[in-house]
Design an enzyme around this catalytic site. Structure first.
Site, short mmCIF file in Angstrom:
data_model
loop_
_atom_site.label_atom_id
_atom_site.label_comp_id
_atom_site.label_asym_id
_atom_site.label_seq_id
_atom_site.Cartn_x
_atom_site.Cartn_y
_atom_site.Cartn_z
N ARG A 171 0.85 -1.18 0.00
CA ARG A 171 0.00 0.00 0.00
C ARG A 171 0.89 1.23 0.00
O ARG A 171 1.92 1.28 0.68
CB ARG A 171 -0.92 0.02 1.23
N HIS B 188 -1.23 -0.77 -9.81
CA HIS B 188 -1.82 -1.61 -8.76
C HIS B 188 -2.35 -2.92 -9.34
O HIS B 188 -3.53 -3.26 -9.21
CB HIS B 188 -2.94 -0.86 -8.04
#
Length: 320
Positions: free
Chosen positions: A235, A283
């Protein structure tokens, strides 16, 4: 007069929410496992009280409030930080994450690609190519390259094991002690700076929790050896992005492969886009695969319908 509702399927109704995933593909995969399950897109919900299960990725705030008969919430991914700190989570309803071997394999493959790319100095050769230079640099042996993996959960442990099998000198760090064959495992905050100081390549695979948010600040990043490579597949909020950018610009961090960011999509104005020593991906290091994850989801739905404890349950307040 309101017409009577049609009879509910034996297992009840599942609502799907994601702005990134294909509802039709997920619906087909789940119905192949559970033909008696009614599956609707969140936009099709007529009465939230009819919803018994939710499969979702980053649902909006308040999404769960009107669902009075929920039995199970399934997070459409391995990281559950999008469900932490919410005010609309119903008490007593279990929350599960996906734990798909193909997701772990996909993540390990991405990490291996990124580590090999830095280990073989590919960013250096890419820059030389753009300048039209034949710039030889002698390859290093894998055992000479120290790789530190932060986060030794299911995905991190598999990635660390794969790197070890490739011959790298692998260390791992986690909140609690772990034991992985061939990996020097460290645990607890007192050992983090030591692990960082010994990392020629740092791989970040930690969950995002209140304790890990901003963990890799400027002070911690400066513990990395000069010229170290950084890979983040966890993250973006784990790292002080401004400090990381400055250290990439100065060369203290020699290169980086970044799949996650503080704000996604990464704004077009962000200086990271312009750095020659940074590879950016959107991502996608590991994503849920409907054909393989559907079986696990189906098993948990059956458990929840029977009042049994589902597998891979998480605690949102803890973050994993």
């Amino acid at each position: 007069m309101t017409p009577p509702r049609p009879p509910q399927p034996a297992l009840g109704t599942l609502a799907f929410y994601s702005e990134f995933d294909d509802f039709k593909v997920w619906k087909a995969a789940l119905q192949a496992q559970l033909p008696m399950l009614d599956i609707v897109h969140a936009s099709e919900i007529r009465d939230p009280a009819d919803i018994h299960y939710v499969l979702a990725w980053k649902p909006p705030e308040g999404f769960f409030d009107p669902m009075r008969n929920l039995r199970l919430i399934i997070n459409l991914g391995a990281g559950v930080d999008a469900l932490t700190g919410r005010r609309d989570l119903p008490d007593g309803v279990p929350i599960t994450r996906l734990s798909d071997p193909r997701m772990a394999q996909m993540m390990a493959g991405y990490v291996l690609f990124a580590v090999l790319r830095h280990a073989r100095d590919i960013p250096y050769f890419e820059q030389a190519q753009r300048q039209g230079k034949w710039a030889y640099r002698h390859p290093r042996s894998p055992e000479e390259i120290r790789v530190s993996v932060l986060g030794l959960g299911e995905l991190g442990a598999q990635a660390a094991g794969e790197l070890q099998r490739q011959g790298f000198a692998v260390s791992g760090w986690s909140r609690t002690p772990r034991d992985i064959a061939g990996v020097r495992c460290h645990a607890g905050p007192d050992t983090l700076e030591t692990v960082l100081s010994q990392a020629d390549i740092l791989v970040v695979m930690l969950p995002l929790t209140p304790e890990t948010r901003g963990l890799l600040n400027r002070q911690k990043l400066l513990k990395l050896p000069h010229g170290a490579a950084l890979i983040n597949v966890a993250r973006g909020a784990l790292i002080d992005q401004a400090a990381m950018t400055e250290l990439l610009q100065s060369g203290h961090i020699g290169s980086a492969t970044l799949d996650v960011f503080e704000h996604e999509p990464l704004p077009a104005s962000d200086p990271l886009w312009l750095l020659d020593n940074v590879l950016i991906t959107p991502h996608l290091a590991s994503v849920a695969i409907p054909s393989s994850a559907a079986a696990q989801i189906a098993q948990n739905i059956i458990r929840a319908s029977r009042g049994e404890t589902p597998a891979h349950q998480v605690t949102p307040a803890r973050g994993y």
